[in-house]
Design a protein around this motif. Structure first.
Motif, mmCIF file in Angstrom:
data_model
loop_
_atom_site.group_PDB
_atom_site.id
_atom_site.type_symbol
_atom_site.label_atom_id
_atom_site.label_comp_id
_atom_site.label_asym_id
_atom_site.label_seq_id
_atom_site.Cartn_x
_atom_site.Cartn_y
_atom_site.Cartn_z
ATOM 1 N N VAL A 1 -8.733 -1.845 -3.036
ATOM 2 C CA VAL A 1 -9.990 -2.166 -2.363
ATOM 3 C C VAL A 1 -10.073 -3.667 -2.088
ATOM 4 O O VAL A 1 -10.399 -4.094 -0.976
ATOM 5 C CB VAL A 1 -11.184 -1.709 -3.234
ATOM 6 C CG1 VAL A 1 -12.474 -2.285 -2.684
ATOM 7 C CG2 VAL A 1 -11.244 -0.201 -3.273
ATOM 8 N N TYR B 1 0.832 -1.214 0.000
ATOM 9 C CA TYR B 1 0.000 0.000 0.000
ATOM 10 C C TYR B 1 0.863 1.260 0.000
ATOM 11 O O TYR B 1 0.606 2.212 -0.720
ATOM 12 C CB TYR B 1 -0.915 0.032 1.238
ATOM 13 C CG TYR B 1 -2.193 -0.749 1.076
ATOM 14 C CD1 TYR B 1 -3.272 -0.215 0.385
ATOM 15 C CD2 TYR B 1 -2.324 -2.020 1.610
ATOM 16 C CE1 TYR B 1 -4.450 -0.929 0.237
ATOM 17 C CE2 TYR B 1 -3.487 -2.750 1.469
ATOM 18 C CZ TYR B 1 -4.554 -2.197 0.784
ATOM 19 O OH TYR B 1 -5.704 -2.910 0.630
ATOM 20 N N ASP C 1 -7.531 4.108 3.796
ATOM 21 C CA ASP C 1 -8.577 4.634 2.916
ATOM 22 C C ASP C 1 -8.064 5.828 2.123
ATOM 23 O O ASP C 1 -8.447 6.032 0.969
ATOM 24 C CB ASP C 1 -9.817 5.018 3.732
ATOM 25 C CG ASP C 1 -10.649 3.795 4.088
ATOM 26 O OD1 ASP C 1 -10.101 2.680 3.977
ATOM 27 O OD2 ASP C 1 -11.823 3.948 4.460
ATOM 28 N N ALA D 1 -5.463 6.507 -5.050
ATOM 29 C CA ALA D 1 -5.287 5.649 -6.223
ATOM 30 C C ALA D 1 -6.386 5.900 -7.238
ATOM 31 O O ALA D 1 -6.125 6.057 -8.434
ATOM 32 C CB ALA D 1 -5.258 4.182 -5.796
ATOM 33 N N PHE D 2 -7.632 5.963 -6.750
ATOM 34 C CA PHE D 2 -8.738 6.254 -7.686
ATOM 35 C C PHE D 2 -8.586 7.649 -8.282
ATOM 36 O O PHE D 2 -8.863 7.878 -9.450
ATOM 37 C CB PHE D 2 -10.080 6.128 -6.968
ATOM 38 C CG PHE D 2 -10.546 4.706 -6.844
ATOM 39 C CD1 PHE D 2 -10.842 3.957 -7.979
ATOM 40 C CD2 PHE D 2 -10.681 4.103 -5.601
ATOM 41 C CE1 PHE D 2 -11.280 2.647 -7.869
ATOM 42 C CE2 PHE D 2 -11.109 2.794 -5.480
ATOM 43 C CZ PHE D 2 -11.405 2.060 -6.622
ATOM 44 N N ASP D 3 -8.120 8.583 -7.456
ATOM 45 C CA ASP D 3 -7.986 9.963 -7.929
ATOM 46 C C ASP D 3 -6.961 10.093 -9.052
ATOM 47 O O ASP D 3 -6.955 11.080 -9.774
ATOM 48 C CB ASP D 3 -7.572 10.887 -6.776
ATOM 49 C CG ASP D 3 -8.746 11.184 -5.874
ATOM 50 O OD1 ASP D 3 -9.877 10.872 -6.289
ATOM 51 O OD2 ASP D 3 -8.539 11.717 -4.770
ATOM 52 N N LYS D 4 -6.069 9.120 -9.151
ATOM 53 C CA LYS D 4 -5.078 9.175 -10.224
ATOM 54 C C LYS D 4 -5.767 9.268 -11.574
ATOM 55 O O LYS D 4 -5.268 9.866 -12.509
ATOM 56 C CB LYS D 4 -4.189 7.926 -10.173
ATOM 57 C CG LYS D 4 -3.067 7.896 -11.209
ATOM 58 C CD LYS D 4 -2.163 6.707 -10.966
ATOM 59 C CE LYS D 4 -0.903 6.738 -11.823
ATOM 60 N NZ LYS D 4 -1.130 6.326 -13.213
ATOM 61 N N GLY E 1 -6.841 1.347 -7.871
ATOM 62 C CA GLY E 1 -7.823 1.532 -6.805
ATOM 63 C C GLY E 1 -8.544 0.227 -6.513
ATOM 64 O O GLY E 1 -8.720 -0.154 -5.341
ATOM 65 N N PRO F 1 -15.493 4.941 -2.251
ATOM 66 C CA PRO F 1 -14.580 3.811 -1.988
ATOM 67 C C PRO F 1 -14.563 3.441 -0.512
ATOM 68 O O PRO F 1 -14.478 2.259 -0.162
ATOM 69 C CB PRO F 1 -13.213 4.356 -2.420
ATOM 70 C CG PRO F 1 -13.518 5.481 -3.340
ATOM 71 C CD PRO F 1 -14.816 6.071 -2.885
ATOM 72 N N ILE G 1 -6.293 4.438 -0.824
ATOM 73 C CA ILE G 1 -7.229 3.889 -1.812
ATOM 74 C C ILE G 1 -7.857 5.016 -2.625
ATOM 75 O O ILE G 1 -7.932 4.962 -3.861
ATOM 76 C CB ILE G 1 -8.314 3.047 -1.099
ATOM 77 C CG1 ILE G 1 -7.665 1.807 -0.459
ATOM 78 C CG2 ILE G 1 -9.422 2.655 -2.071
ATOM 79 C CD1 ILE G 1 -8.571 1.019 0.438
ATOM 80 N N GLU G 2 -8.256 6.063 -1.927
ATOM 81 C CA GLU G 2 -8.865 7.182 -2.646
ATOM 82 C C GLU G 2 -7.863 7.853 -3.576
ATOM 83 O O GLU G 2 -8.194 8.200 -4.709
ATOM 84 C CB GLU G 2 -9.397 8.203 -1.661
ATOM 85 C CG GLU G 2 -10.844 7.958 -1.315
ATOM 86 C CD GLU G 2 -11.207 8.700 -0.064
ATOM 87 O OE1 GLU G 2 -11.034 9.929 -0.045
ATOM 88 O OE2 GLU G 2 -11.611 8.040 0.910
ATOM 89 N N GLY H 1 -5.606 4.288 -12.791
ATOM 90 C CA GLY H 1 -6.143 4.669 -11.487
ATOM 91 C C GLY H 1 -7.234 3.715 -11.044
ATOM 92 O O GLY H 1 -7.269 3.265 -9.891
#
Lengths: 638, 529
Positions: free
Chosen positions: A434, A329, A412, A418-421, A430, A517, A415-416, A426
C-alpha cells in the motif's frame, strides 16, 4: 501431449527472429538498406504465429492445453537426458504474445527512433536476437533450455546496453549488467544441478507435474531441499529481474537506446525472474520459508525502487526505479503462491504495456529535445507533443492505479492478495504494498508534471517537436493496452485460463470492485499526486537540482547500492587480484626459478643453459635417452 | 579398408611432410607454405574419413595396429583410438591447417614484433608438421611406452618454436623455452619411472597380481593388480607429469611465460592441444591403470582443481598482456576439466572430455584473433588498444564471440561441457561444485573487461585506421567459430562418441553415478514434456 497443427511449428517463433539476426549480422553493410524492415518483419510474423497458436489452444479442453514439442536430443550423458524441448501451455503462450506483440510495436517504433543511427541494422539484429532468446526462455520445456534462453537474453541485453560501445559509460554498464546477472546465474546453475541430483531429470513435466490432477515429483520434496532449490532459483530471478540485492545493474542499463529500455529492461526480460518463480511454483509451494523470502524480496524491492524513482531527475532512471518497484510487486505476488500467480502474471502483462508505453514516450520526448534526459530541462511539453503527452498520460494513470485502468485492476489485486495471506507477515507485506502504491503515485506524478506541465525550461537551441507517425502509432496502441489490458485480464477469466499451469487456489475469490485496501490505495494515490503537484506543479522547478534531504540524496545514489557493492566486493576483489598477481610472480614462480637454479648449481649456470639452449637441449636429450635405455635394461634383467 | 593402417599413415604423413619441407628450396616461401598447408589439410581430410568409419557402439579401441617395436623390452608400436582419443585427434588435425593459414606472414609467426634477422620459414612449417605427427601419435598410442615417447617427442618442436620464433627479446624467449623444457622434462622423468616400473609389475606371475609377461600394452595393463602402496607412487609419477602439462596450480607457471613469448599460432597448438595430453592422460592412464590410487587421491585433486579454477580466473583478471591473460583463463578451464575427471561421474567425465575439445577450439579462436590484433598493433598490451570496434568491426565481433565462448555462454560449445562438469561434480561433491561455480562469474569479468578495454570505449589514436580481418584471416577463424556455434546446439554427436569410452573408465574405477535422491518414479509422471 504432443503439439499438433500450427503449434507443432512453434519452433518457427524462435527461428524467424533468429534467422533475422543471423542475416543482418552476417550480411553486414549490404543489408543496411532494408535491414530494419527485415528486423520488423520477424517479430511481427512470430506474433501472427503466436495468435494462431492461441486460437488453436482455445479450441482444446483445459487438460489438453499443455503441448510439447521435442526438437532434437540436446545432451544425453548417463542419466542426464536433455531434449531441445518446447512447451506450449497457457503460461508460455501468454508470454509469447506479450513478447512478440509489445516487441513488434517497439521494433516499429525503433525504425523511427534509430533512423539517424549509422548502425541501425546492427541494432535490429540484436533486437531480433533478443526476441528469439526470450521466446526460447519462455517456451523451453526444461530448466536447461530455459537457461539457454535466460543467458541468450542476457547476451542481447549486454549487446544492447553497450550498443554505443564508444561511450565508456555504456560499455561499463553493459559489463556490469552481465556480471551481476552471472551472480544470479550461479544460483540457477546450482539449482539445476540440485534438481538433477534430486529428481534425476530437469524436465518441467515430471518435476512440476501437468496441472492439478498430475502432481509432479516436486510434491514429494522434503522441505529442506525445496527451500534450497527455491532460494537458488530466487537468486537467479533476482539477477535477471533486478530485485534486491542484485538490483544495481538496472539503473545503469539505461545507457542503452530507449527502445531497449522499453523492451528488455521494462516489458519483457526483467520479468523473466517472475516467470521462473511462477513456473517453478510447485517447488516453492513445498517450502514456506522459500515463499516467505520471495515475498520479502518483492516487498523490499518495491519500496526501494519506488524511493529511488523519487530521487531521479533523469527521466529514464526514474522509470527504471519504477520498473524495479513494479517487478517487486510481481515478485511479491509470485511468493504468495497460488492465490498470487495469476495476479503476478496479469500485472506483468499490464506492466508490459504501460511501462513500454512510458519508456517509448520518454524516448519520444528525448527524440524531440536532442536526447536530453534531464526532466529539469523539460516542462510544458504537452503543448508541442500532443500524441506523446496523451499516451504517456494514459500510461501514467495506469501505473498509479487510476480506477478502471490496467494498474488499478492488477496492482490492487496483488495488494489484496498480500493482506489475504493473513497473519503478521500478510499485514506487513500488504502495508508495504500500500505504501509503495502511494509513493508510486508521487514519483510518477512528479515525472508527469516535470515533463509535460509547468513552464518551459528547455535548453537553448532545443526545439521540441512531436515524433513521426512510425513512433507515435505504437505509442497509441500501447496506450490502449495500458487502459484496457488489466481489466480484460482480471475480468476476462485470465485466472481460469492460467489454471492448468498455476493450479487452483484453495478458495478463489471473485473480483470485488470495492475493498478496504482499495480505498486506502486510492486515497494515498490522491495524496501522492497532491504532494507532487505542490512541489513541482505550483512552484517553478529549478533547472539545477537542489541539495535535497538525506532521503533524496540516498535515492539519487540508488540507496547506496553501488557504494555497498564497491566497498564490499569490488575493492576487496581488486586487492585480491593484485595480491594474486604479485604472489604468482614472486611466490610460486620464484620458488620454481630458485629450485631450477639450485638444481643447476648456481643461478649463473641456469643462465648459461638459457643462452645455449639448443646445445643444452641436445645434451639433455642424449642423457635422457641413455637413462631410458639403462633403466629398461635394468628392469629387463631383473 | 578395415585393415588399412589409418593411424600409422596419419602419423607418418605429417612427419614425411616435415622431412620434405626441410629439403625444399629455402628461398621459395610460397611453395613451403602451400606444401605444408596441403599436407596438413590432407591429414585433416584423412582423419575425418577415418572418423566417419568409427563405430561408437563397437569395440572400445578401433583402427588398432600392433607390431613389435623393441621386442626385448616388450615395447609395441601399438595404435588405436577410442572415442576420447578420436575427438582429440580430430581437434588437432583441424587446428593445424588453420594455424598455418594464420601464420602465413613473418610478423604473424613472430607475434607481431619486429625481429632483427629473418627467421627460417621452412623450419617453422616443418616444426609444425612434426608437432602434428607427435600429437596424433600421443593420442593414438595404446602402448604406454609408445605414449611416453610421443609425449616427450612433442617437446622438441615446441621448444624450438618458443625459443626461435617467439615475440620477445632473445633472452626472454630462451628463458621461456628453457622453463617450459625444465618443467616438462621434470614431469616426464617422473612419468618415465612409473612407466618403466610397469614392466616388472606385469612380468610377475598371474597369481601375484601380474600378467605373466612383461608388457606396456595399455589394454593388458588394465588387468594388473598393483599393491596399493606401489600404485600410489606410480599414480603420482603419472599425475604430476600430467598436472604440469595440463597445467594445474601450483605447477602452472611455465604456461604464462611460454604464452607471452610464443607466436600466437603455436600457442593455439600448445594450449589447445598439447596441454590436453595432461588431462587426457589423467582420464586414460591415471584412472584406468591405478583406480584405487585415483580414488585415494581424489579429495586432494579436487581441491587443487577448484583452486586452479578460482586462482587462474583471478589471475586472468589481473593480467595486462593479452596472451598471458588467455593463458591464465586456460589454467582456470583446465581446473574444470580435472574437476570433471575426478568427480567420477559419467556427466563429469564426458563433460571433461568434451571440455578438452571445446576448450581447444575456443582458445584457438582467442589466440588466433589476439595474434591478428598483435600484428596490427605490434603489441600485446591491453592498454595499447581501445575502440577497435569502431575501426575493425568484424575483428571485434569475432573476438567477442570467441570471448563469449571463453566464458561458456550457452549456445556456444564450452557451455555444454562446463555445465556437464558442474552437474556431474555436484551430484557427488556438492561443496566442490559450489566453489567451482564462482568461476562462472569470474569468467564473465575477465572476458568482458578484456573486451571492453580493447574493443570498446573511444578509439585510441594508435587504433585509427586499423584494418579489419583480411579474407585469409577470416578463413582461418570462420571454421572454428562455426564449430563452436554448431557444437553449442548439437553436442550430442560428439558426446555419443565420447560416452562409451567414459563408461569403460568408470567401470574400471568401479564408480557409478549417484542415483536421484528422490525415489519417485519418473516414468509414472509422464514421459518427457
Amino acid at each position: 501431449m504432443k503439439a499438433e497443427g500450427i503449434q507443432a511449428a512453434s519452433w518457427l517463433l524462435i527461428a524467424l527472429p533468429l534467422a533475422g539476426a543471423a542475416i543482418l549480422l552476417l550480411g553486414g553493410r549490404r543489408t543496411d538498406k532494408w535491414g530494419h524492415l527485415l528486423g520488423v518483419a520477424a517479430p511481427v510474423a512470430s506474433f501472427a504465429i503466436g495468435i494462431a497458436m492461441l486460437v488453436q489452444m482455445l479450441g482444446y479442453d483445459d487438460a489438453a492445453r499443455r503441448r510439447t514439442l521435442h526438437l532434437w536430443d540436446f545432451i544425453n550423458v548417463g542419466g542426464f537426458r536433455i531434449g531441445m524441448d518446447l512447451l506450449v501451455d497457457p503460461l508460455s503462450i501468454s508470454f509469447v504474445l506479450l513478447i512478440t506483440g509489445v516487441g513488434s510495436l517497439i521494433h516499429i517504433y525503433s525504425v523511427g527512433y534509430m533512423a539517424e543511427d549509422p548502425d541501425r541494422r546492427r541494432f535490429f539484429a540484436y533486437l531480433n536476437l533478443f526476441v528469439a532468446a526470450m521466446l526460447l526462455l519462455v517456451l523451453g520445456g526444461n530448466f536447461l533450455v530455459l537457461f539457454l534462453g535466460w543467458e541468450g537474453v542476457g547476451l542481447a541485453s549486454y549487446l544492447l546496453i553497450g550498443f554505443w560501445q564508444h561511450k565508456p559509460t555504456a560499455a561499463t554498464a553493459a559489463k556490469k549488467a552481465f556480471v551481476v546477472n552471472r551472480v544470479g546465474d550461479m544460483g540457477l546453475i546450482i539449482a539445476i544441478a540440485l534438481m538433477f541430483s534430486t529428481f534425476g531429470t530437469v524436465d518441467f513435466g515430471p518435476i512440476l507435474g501437468a496441472g492439478a490432477e498430475h502432481a509432479g515429483l516436486a510434491a514429494k520434496l522434503s522441505t529442506g531441499t525445496a527451500t534450497a532449490i527455491g532460494l537458488l532459483l530466487l537468486l537467479g530471478a533476482c539477477g535477471k529481474s533486478a530485485q534486491l540485492p542484485l538490483q544495481s545493474w538496472l539503473l545503469d542499463a539505461m545507457e542503452g537506446p530507449t527502445p531497449v529500455s522499453a523492451l528488455i529492461h521494462a516489458a519483457t526480460m526483467v520479468t523473466a525472474g517472475v516467470y521462473l518463480i511462477v513456473r517453478s511454483g510447485p517447488i516453492f509451494e513445498m517450502s514456506d520459508t522459500a515463499q516467505l523470502v520471495v515475498t520479502i524480496v518483492g516487498a523490499a524491492t518495491l519500496l526501494a525502487g519506488a524511493i529511488i524513482g523519487c530521487g531521479k531527475d533523469d527521466i529514464k532512471k526514474a522509470l527504471a526505479g519504477s520498473t524495479m518497484s513494479q517487478i517487486g510487486y510481481m515478485t511479491l505476488a509470485a511468493g504468495l503462491g497460488r492465490p498470487g500467480y495469476v495476479f503476478a502474471i496479469a500485472h506483468l502483462i499490464a506492466h508490459g504495456f504501460f511501462k513500454a508505453g512510458l519508456f517509448l514516450g520518454a524516448g519520444s520526448v528525448m527524440h524531440g529535445t536532442n536526447d536530453d534526459v534531464n526532466m529539469r530541462h523539460y516542462g510544458a511539453l504537452r503543448g508541442v507533443m500532443m500524441a506523446t503527452y496523451v499516451t504517456f498520460g494514459l500510461g501514467f494513470l495506469a501505473i498509479i492505479g487510476f480506477p478502471f485502468l490496467s494498474g488499478w485492476f492488477t496492482k490492487d489485486a496483488i495488494i489484496e492478495a498480500a493482506f489475504d495471506k493473513g497473519g503478521t507477515s500478510g499485514a506487513i507485506l500488504g502495508a508495504c504494498a500500500v505504501i509503495g502504491a502511494g509513493i508510486t503515485a508521487y514519483y510518477m506524478s512528479r515525472v508527469m508534471i516535470m515533463t509535460f506541465f509547468g513552464e518551459k525550461r528547455w535548453e537553448e537551441g532545443v526545439h521540441p517537436h512531436e515524433s513521426p507517425k512510425v513512433m507515435t502509432v505504437p505509442l497509441m496502441l500501447l496506450a490502449v493496452g495500458s487502459v484496457a489490458a488489466g481489466g480484460l485480464l482480471i475480468l476476462g477469466g485470465f485466472a481460469d485460463f492460467l489454471e492448468p499451469v498455476t493450479g487452483k487456489p484453495e478458495h478463489a475469490e471473485s473480483f470485488k470492485w470495492v475493498t478496504l485496501p482499495g480505498i486506502v490505495v486510492l486515497v494515498l494515490m490522491v495524496i501522492g499526486f497532491a504532494i507532487a503537484w505542490m512541489q513541482y506543479g505550483r512552484r517553478p522547478v529549478p533547472r539545477e537540482a537542489p541539495a535535497g534531504s538525506f532521503v533524496t540524496v540516498a535515492a539519487r545514489k540508488d540507496l547506496y547500492g553501488d557504494a555497498i557493492n564497491e566497498s564490499l566486493l569490488m575493492r576487496p576483489g581488486q586487492w585480491l587480484t593484485r595480491l594474486a598477481v604479485w604472489f604468482d610472480g614472486r611466490g610460486v614462480d620464484g620458488a620454481v626459478n630458485g629450485l631450477a637454479a639450485l638444481i643447476g648449481g648456481t643461478s649463473g649456470r641456469f643462465r648459461r643453459i638459457q643462452t645455449g639452449f639448443a646445445r643444452s637441449y641436445a645434451l639433455s636429450m642424449f642423457f635422457g635417452a641413455a637413462l631410458v635405455v639403462a633403466a629398461l635394461l635394468v628392469v629387463n634383467v631383473s | 579398408m578395415s585393415d588399412f593402417p589409418w593411424l600409422s599413415v596419419l602419423i607418418a604423413l605429417p612427419l614425411l611432410g616435415a622431412v620434405a619441407v626441410s629439403v625444399l628450396p629455402r628461398d621459395n616461401e610460397p611453395l613451403v607454405k602451400w606444401f605444408s598447408f596441403g599436407v596438413s589439410t590432407l591429414v585433416g581430410v584423412l582423419a575425418l574419413a577415418m572418423a566417419a568409419g568409427f563405430d561408437a557402439g563397437g569395440d572400445r579401441f578401433q583402427f588398432t595396429e600392433k607390431y613389435w617395436w623393441i621386442k626385448e623390452f616388450g615395447i609395441h608400436w601399438a595404435l588405436g583410438v577410442d572415442g576420447v582419443a578420436l575427438v582429440l585427434i580430430l581437434l588437432s588435425v583441424i587446428l593445424v591447417p588453420l594455424v598455418m593459414l594464420a601464420s602465413w606472414n613473418e610478423d604473424e609467426r613472430s607475434g607481431g614484433v619486429d625481429v632483427p634477422a629473418k627467421r627460417s620459414v621452412k623450419t617453422y612449417f616443418a616444426l609444425l608438421l612434426s608437432l602434428e605427427a607427435a600429437m596424433i601419435g600421443v593420442f593414438a598410442a595404446t602402448d604406454v611406452f609408445l605414449f611416453y615417447v610421443f609425449f616427450e617427442a612433442m617437446l622438441i618442436p615446441v621448444y624450438f618454436i618458443i625459443g626461435h620464433y617467439g615475440g620477445g627479446a632473445a633472452r626472454e624467449r630462451s628463458y621461456a623455452a628453457v622453463k617450459f623444457l625444465l618443467y616438462s622434462l621434470f614431469g616426464g622423468l617422473l612419468m618415465l619411472v612409473s612407466v618403466i616400473w610397469l614392466y616388472p609389475l606385469s612380468n610377475k606371475p598371474v597369481g601375484e597380481g601380474g600378467l605373466g609377461h612383461g608388457t606396456f600394452m595399455f589394454q593388458e595393463l588394465r588387468g594388473l593388480h598393483v599393491d596399493p602402496t606401489t600404485a600410489k607412487w606410480l599414480f603420482l609419477g603419472f599425475f604430476i607429469a600430467f598436472a604440469i602439462k595440463a597445467p594445474m596450480v601450483p605447477v602452472h607457471t611455465w604456461l604464462p611465460t611460454a604464452a607471452q613469448q610464443s607466436p600466437p599460432g603455436a600457442l593455439v597448438l600448445i594450449v589447445g592441444v598439447l596441454d590436453k595430453v595432461g588431462t587426457y592422460g589423467m582420464l586414460r592412464f591415471c584412472l584406468e591403470l591405478f583406480p584405487g590410487a585415483s580414488k585415494w587421491a581424489t579429495p586432494a585433486v579436487l581441491v587443487f582443481a577448484v583452486i586452479s579454477i578460482i586462482y587462474g580466473a583471478i589471475l586472468a583478471i589481473g593480467q595486462v598482456d593479452l596472451k598471458r591473460l588467455i593463458a591464465y583463463t586456460s589454467v582456470s578451464h583446465f581446473g574444470f576439466i580435472v574437476l570433471g575427471i575426478f568427480a567420477m561421474t559419467s556427466q563429469g567425465q564426458s563433460g571433461a572430455a568434451l571440455y578438452m575439445v571445446n576448450h581447444g577450439f575456443s582458445t584457438a579462436a582467442l589466440f588466433l584473433l589476439v595474434g591478428f590484433m598483435i600484428v596490427r598493433r605490434r603489441s600485446a598490451k591491453i592498454t595499447d588498444f581501445g575502440g577497435v570496434q569502431k575501426a575493425a568491426p568484424v575483428l571485434a565481433g569475432t573476438f567477442l564471440i570467441a570471448g563469449l565462448s571463453g566464458l561458456s555462454l550457452p549456445g556456444l560449445s564450452p557451455f555444454v561441457s562446463e555445465f556437464l562438469v558442474l552437474v556431474g561434480t555436484f551430484s557427488r561433491y556438492k561443496v566442490a561444485a559450489c566453489f567451482a561455480v564462482t568461476g562462472v562469474v569470474l569468467a564473465a569479468i575477465y572476458v568482458l573487461w578484456m573486451y571492453q578495454r580493447t574493443m570498446g570505449g573511444p578509439k585510441v589514436p594508435a587504433v585509427e585506421g586499423m584494418k579489419d580481418l583480411t579474407a585469409r584471416e577470416k578463413w582461418a577463424v570462420a571454421p572454428i567459430i562455426a564449430i563452436i556455434v554448431a557444437m553449442g546446439f548439437f553436442p550430442q554427436p560428439v558426446l555419443h562418441v565420447i560416452n562409451p569410452s567414459v563408461k569403460e573408465t568408470l567401470a574400471r574405477v568401479d564408480r557409478h553415478d549417484p542415483a536421484p535422491t528422490l525415489t519417485g518414479n519418473v516414468a509414472e509422471n509422464g514421459a518427457r514434456p
